[in-house]
Structure formats: C-alpha cells, structure tokens
Write an enzyme that holds these catalytic residues in place. Structure first.
Site, mmCIF file in Angstrom:
data_model
loop_
_atom_site.group_PDB
_atom_site.id
_atom_site.type_symbol
_atom_site.label_atom_id
_atom_site.label_comp_id
_atom_site.label_asym_id
_atom_site.label_seq_id
_atom_site.Cartn_x
_atom_site.Cartn_y
_atom_site.Cartn_z
ATOM 1 N N ASP A 1 0.829 -1.197 0.000
ATOM 2 C CA ASP A 1 0.000 0.000 0.000
ATOM 3 C C ASP A 1 0.871 1.257 0.000
ATOM 4 O O ASP A 1 1.845 1.354 0.758
ATOM 5 C CB ASP A 1 -0.882 -0.029 1.263
ATOM 6 C CG ASP A 1 -1.852 1.123 1.295
ATOM 7 O OD1 ASP A 1 -2.687 1.196 0.383
ATOM 8 O OD2 ASP A 1 -1.770 1.951 2.223
ATOM 9 N N GLU B 1 1.268 -0.376 -5.077
ATOM 10 C CA GLU B 1 0.075 0.449 -5.310
ATOM 11 C C GLU B 1 0.501 1.905 -5.454
ATOM 12 O O GLU B 1 0.388 2.698 -4.531
ATOM 13 C CB GLU B 1 -0.918 0.272 -4.154
ATOM 14 C CG GLU B 1 -2.236 0.977 -4.384
ATOM 15 C CD GLU B 1 -2.477 2.197 -3.502
ATOM 16 O OE1 GLU B 1 -3.435 2.926 -3.786
ATOM 17 O OE2 GLU B 1 -1.717 2.426 -2.548
HETATM 18 C C1 GLC Z 1 -4.025 3.486 -0.339
HETATM 19 C C2 GLC Z 1 -5.374 2.848 -0.141
HETATM 20 C C3 GLC Z 1 -6.343 3.875 0.360
HETATM 21 C C4 GLC Z 1 -5.840 4.438 1.663
HETATM 22 C C5 GLC Z 1 -4.403 4.935 1.525
HETATM 23 C C6 GLC Z 1 -3.781 5.164 2.873
HETATM 24 O O1 GLC Z 1 -4.029 4.434 -1.318
HETATM 25 O O2 GLC Z 1 -5.805 2.259 -1.331
HETATM 26 O O3 GLC Z 1 -7.637 3.354 0.512
HETATM 27 O O4 GLC Z 1 -6.669 5.497 2.079
HETATM 28 O O5 GLC Z 1 -3.567 4.015 0.872
HETATM 29 O O6 GLC Z 1 -3.440 3.941 3.463
#
Ligand code: GLC
Length: 650
Positions: free
Chosen positions: A283, A325
């Site tokens: 993440d 991500e």
């Molecule tokens: C990523 C997740 C999102 C979250 C962010 C902070 O972008 O997909 O939902 O708010 O990280 O962890």
C-alpha cells in the site's frame, strides 16, 4: 564481486538456524548466497551510514533466514513450481476480485461458502481488503493498522484466515492481501510508546518538538485528504510533539530512515508470505521515503527500499509476487517496475491507473485520443512484470494522467478535467452519471471521483427513471469498460459488486465513522438476495454477471491474451474507437472498443496495417464472422459495441 566477509556472514546465519546447506536447504542457501551482495548493496544505499546500520544488516540476514525456516513445506514446494512456470502471474488463466470481507459476506468463515460464486464467475484470485486489526472508528477501511499480526475480530481470527487460504489453495485460487507499509494507526503499540515519550519508538515516526521542520516540509508536500485531514502533521499533546501524518490524522508515517523500522516491517511481510499470500499489495509505496524540499513522493530511496524488499522476498518466499500500489503520474508509475539492472526486479505488478482513468475519460467524451497518446509510456513496461488492469477499485478515480496528453490533441487540460468532474458528478447537461467529487482541494481546484461503476455508467439514473433504453446503454457501457481491462494484458481485478450491477450505496452517510469519506458510496454492503438474481434469467444482475463470466471464459481460452508484453495499438483511424492487437504464436486477436454513443466506422485497413492479411475475422464476443473488406470499406460498430476478433484464413 566475491565478498569473503559476506560469505562468512551468510554461513554464520545458516549455522545459527541449524540449516543444512548441502541437502534439504541447498536451494535456499544458493538463493541467499547469490542474492546477498545485491541485498547488501541496496541496504547500504539507505543505511550504510546509519550508526546502527551494520548491526541491523546482520538482523536482516537473520530475518530472511528465519522466514525461510518458518515457511511450510507446501509453500516451499509451491515456490519451486511457480518459479519453474515462466511468469506464473502473467497468465491469462488468472482473474481477480477485490472485496471487503465484512461487506461482502460478514466474515472469513462465510467467505469459504462464497468461493463457488466467485469461481463460477471466473474469479480465482481474491484481494481481501485489509484484515488486520484497526480501530473501528479510525480505520480508513482497514488501512490504519494497529496490529499487523492480529486479524481484526470483525473478520475472525488468524486461524480462520489460514483455513480460508487452504480452502482457496485446494480450489486452485490465489490470495492477495495488503501490507500497509507507509504508516500505522496511532493506536499501534509503537505509536502508543512514542506518545508516552519512549525515544526509541519516537524514532519509528517523524516526530518533532516544534513546528520548525514540519513547516519546512509543508512548503513542498501536497495534501492527500485536504478536506478531512488538512496538512501533513498532527500535534500529539501527550508527547508535546508534532508527528507526520500524510493521510488521515490517525495514520502516522513510519520513519524508514531508521533500519529498525525496515526490519520490523520486513518481518511483517514475511509473516504474510508464510500465511500463503500469492500477491502482496504494497500500500502507498510512493510515500515511504521523506526528504525535506521534496513532495516526499516517488523519491529514489523509496525505490531502493522496494528493490530491497523484492530481493529479500525473492530469497525467502520466491512464490510471492509484489504489487506496488503507486497511483501516481504515468511516467512515475513505470518506475515501480524497476529500471536499469533492476528492470522487472522491483514490483512485479503495478496498477494501470493511467489506463483506468483514460477509459473513464473516453467514456465521458466519446473520444479515445487521449488514451492513445498515453500508450507509448505504458508500453515501456518491462516484460516479466505486469499490470493490474481495472475499471475502478475501493478508492476514488483520480484523473492522474499528464496535462500534455490532453493538450496534445488540442484540448485545454484544465477545462477538460473540469468537464470530466462535471460529467461524473452528473452536473454536466445530459450526463447520465451519478458520482461525487472526492477530496476537492479549493486551493488547487483538484478533485477525484467517487461512485460505483454502474452509477458512473448511468445505471442508477436509468433505473430511477425506469428507462429501458438507458438501462441497456448503461449495461453496454459497463461491459465495454470491463472488457477493455480484461483483454489489455495484465491481471484483471474486478471490484466486488460490479459483477452484479451495484449502484451507489448511500448508507455510509448514516455512519459517523464513514460519512466524512464519500469513497464509501462505492463500497457496498452486499445483499445476497440481490446477488442471487445473477442466476435469474433476464434480470439486470444476470445480464451483467453472465456477460462478465462469458468475457472471463473467453479470456482464459485465448492464449494471446496472457501478458507477454504483446500489445500493439492500432492507429486512431476513428477517434471514437480504441483498438489493439494481441498476438502469440499463430493466434492474432484484434480487440476493438467503440466509446461513442453513435455508430462508428473503422476502415478495414486498420486491421491490415501491421501486416496482418486475414480474409476473415471471427468475433468471439459477438459470435459473428466478418469478411475483411477493401481499404475504403468499413467495419461498422454500434454505440458502445466492442468486439474480440480472431484473424482467420476463411
Ligand atoms: C491506499 C489505499 C487507500 C488508503 C491509503 C492510505 O491508497 O488504497 O484506501 O486510504 O492508501 O493507506
């Protein structure tokens, strides 16, 4: 270059773990020994000058070895099989779905009973949204973790997760979960200790006694949630200090310049690997390195850390692929695949967020030219790494592609984005969409978009108006959007609810833990009475579900669709049509998508320009054979029609 001291260090770690380098553990020994120099070099790039650097390097080698020791025989065998299958994760046999376990079916145990529903659809990889403990009212959908090893009791227990994993494995399904690498909840034990004044744990975060450094950071750091969590620091009164919290105020950023933080989080990664995770979603990796005077996003050392993680995982748990991500600008996304000698050796997957947003762009404008302009960048993806292809996920849709892509076709970038925002919130005249702006920043005018696939494609309004034709059109749009992501190359990741036409769920407005975040409108509570209608002929749920199922079946049957970086875009002979060809061995598949609400013509020359001289095309989707005509003749596509055509000799 051979390094005697390092060799001895590896031997010492091996001996301490009582492993046998000449028999059972030989393969692991080879992996560790051959990768150790790269691991050391990457480690030193970040921690070489840290006072605790060399001691922690020893701990790093121990952590890798310990992870291997803990890895079950089944997983070790699976590692070998996956490594022997060339790029197992780029296969066209895989299709995923992201879901919130509690909102989908209550808990992990219930999910076991829903696996058949998913397998029937054609989904064999599940991305389970964050499962680990997170404070109920300050959870950010689970992305504020207070214990990385304890499954939140809302979902069940760690044993339940392990049981599910085994059931999935027996059904040839794959598991994906998140490691929330950038931050912890302010309720994590490290945060609690830091709050209580423990200097060791204060160094796990970015904590400052006054505003001097925070103010300097703020000069160049953008805000992620400007409406609900403005600024990047929050005052912790118990400690009398400011702590960095880039996302929500309750998410404290970890300090990766401290090697103890890196090792502790690597151990959490290994813990997940040994549950049997097949794909680990890292993440928000763009944020993990902070440096004054920068945006604190996509910094070179963030990449070094990811490469280091990749190398360590490659040694201890080589069957686990990594997904970064990184929802950032197109060229910046590409960096997460690694570059130079690390090409395809950083993240195995990245989200094709650019393509995702550009499909929404084309759907609103009916014009595919901006999508086309972006492709040369996206095609630089190295072979052996792959995309997650998707139309939406649990997050907002950010129009994060570059202004030049819009300007190159003669549009004004600001006005264009403004139009897209107006279109998807339904404010533009005639717009069938019902979405909402997310994180509107009045200082910059930036905004992202919330709303379910069905609602953004017009199904919500069409149902409200009881307009059959509008319902048909919205379903056609939903399928057009899905189909393009299925055939593009990469691992398609469906989003739960979309397979059954879920429109926006406004119940979040009644819940104070959610009402401040309109992303919850597209995080539906699944109603299994509705989902049952996926098996009732002619219902909206059935029309969408069975079409998605047929598309996924088709995808599995066409070998050329596996991601071998074998995509060639067809020149934009018609601005409304996006088209590309996928080829492998003797199979040639033309994928053609009309984004217009009008019929569109595509010259037959478009199918020949890359030297493919097929007299006929068989459209697997439409079940029609077309005779390829002369260059001045055309293939005619209905509004929002798409076809998946295979070149045939007759
Ligand atoms: C990523 C997740 C999102 C979250 C962010 C902070 O972008 O997909 O939902 O708010 O990280 O962890």
């Amino acid at each position: 270059m051979y390094n005697y001291t390092l060799h001895q260090q590896v031997n010492d770690v091996f001996a301490a773990a009582r492993l046998n380098k000449s028999s059972t553990d030989e393969l692991f020994y080879t992996r560790l020994l051959t990768n150790a120099p790269v691991i050391q070099a990457l480690y030193n790039e970040v921690y070489g000058t840290h006072e605790a650097g060399s001691g922690h390097f020893q701990l790093l080698l121990t952590a890798i070895t310990h992870a291997y020791v803990q890895r079950s025989a089944v997983l070790r065998r699976k590692d070998v099989i996956k490594q022997a299958t060339e790029h197992w994760f780029t296969s066209n046999q895989l299709a995923g779905m992201s879901l919130y376990v509690d909102r989908f079916c209550g808990n992990l145990n219930n999910l076991e009973e829903r696996l058949d529903y998913l397998l029937d659809l054609g989904v064999n990889l599940l991305h389970l949204m964050p499962l680990f403990e997170s404070p109920k009212n300050e959870s950010d959908g689970g992305y504020a973790v207070s214990d990385f090893r304890k499954v939140d009791e809302r979902f069940g227990t760690l044993e339940d997760l392990q049981a599910l994993q085994q059931k999935m494995e027996a059904g040839q399904m794959y598991l994906m979960i998140d490691i929330v690498l950038n931050h912890t909840s302010h309720q994590h034990e490290w945060a609690k200790k830091a709050r209580a004044g423990d200097a060791i744990y204060q160094d796990y975060y970015y904590m400052f006694a006054d505003r001097q450094v925070p103010d300097q950071f703020e000069k160049t750091m953008p805000e992620i949630f400007p409406e609900t969590s403005p600024g990047n620091f929050v005052y912790v009164s118990e400690a009398g200090k400011w702590v960095m919290s880039v996302f929500h105020h309750y998410q404290w950023d970890l300090n990766y310049s401290n090697p103890a933080v890196f090792i502790a989080m690597l151990e959490n990664i290994f813990f997940y690997a040994n549950i049997g995770v097949d794909v680990l979603r890292i993440d928000a990796p763009a944020f993990i390195w902070k440096q004054l005077g920068t945006t604190c996003q996509n910094l070179p050392k963030a990449h070094t850390l990811l490469r280091l993680i990749k190398q360590c995982v490659q040694v201890a748990a080589p069957g686990m692929a990594l997904l970064g991500e990184a929802i950032v600008a197109p060229a910046a996304i590409m960096e997460y695949f690694g570059s130079g000698i690390f090409s395809a050796k950083e993240c195995d997957f990245a989200y094709n967020a650019t393509q995702m947003a550009l499909q929404w762009d084309a759907l609103a404008t009916g014009d595919t030219r901006v999508m086309r302009v972006a492709q040369p960048i996206l095609q630089q993806k190295p072979a052996g790494a792959s995309w997650i292809t998707y139309v939406r996920c649990h997050d907002d849709i950010g129009l994060g592609y570059d202004d030049y892509m819009i300007e190159q076709i003669g549009f004004n970038a600001w006005q264009h984005r403004q139009f897209l925002n107006d279109y998807y919130t339904g404010a533009a005249p005639g717009s069938p969409a019902s979405g909402a702006l997310f994180s509107y920043n009045p200082k910059t005018g930036d905004a992202r978009i919330s709303g379910s696939l069905a609602s953004l494609c017009g199904l919500e309004k069409a149902l409200f108006a009881n307009d059959e034709q509008a319902i048909d059109t919205s379903i056609q749009k939903i399928l057009l959007m899905q189909a393009q992501t299925f055939f593009l190359g990469g691992l398609p990741m469906l989003y739960y609810g979309d397979e059954a036409g879920y429109t926006n769920d406004y119940s979040y407005l009644q819940d104070t833990a959610k009402s401040y975040d309109n992303r919850w409108m597209h995080r539906p509570l699944v109603d299994w009475e509705k989902n049952k209608r996926t098996t009732e002929k002619g219902t909206i749920e059935d029309r969408i579900f069975s079409a998605v199922k047929r598309l996924l079946t088709l995808r599995r049957q066409l070998d050329a669709i596996a991601d071998r970086s074998n995509i060639v875009w067809i020149a934009p002979h018609n601005i409304h049509v996006a088209a590309f060809v996928r080829r492998h061995n003797e199979q040639t598949i033309f994928c053609v998508f009309n984004y217009s609400d009008q019929p569109a013509m595509l010259t037959w020359y478009a199918f020949k320009e890359h030297g493919f001289m097929y007299p006929a095309l068989f459209d697997h989707w439409g079940n029609t054979t077309y005779t390829v005509g002369k260059d001045h003749e055309y293939l005619e596509l209905a509004p929002y029609q798409f076809c998946i055509c295979e070149g045939r000799e007759s």
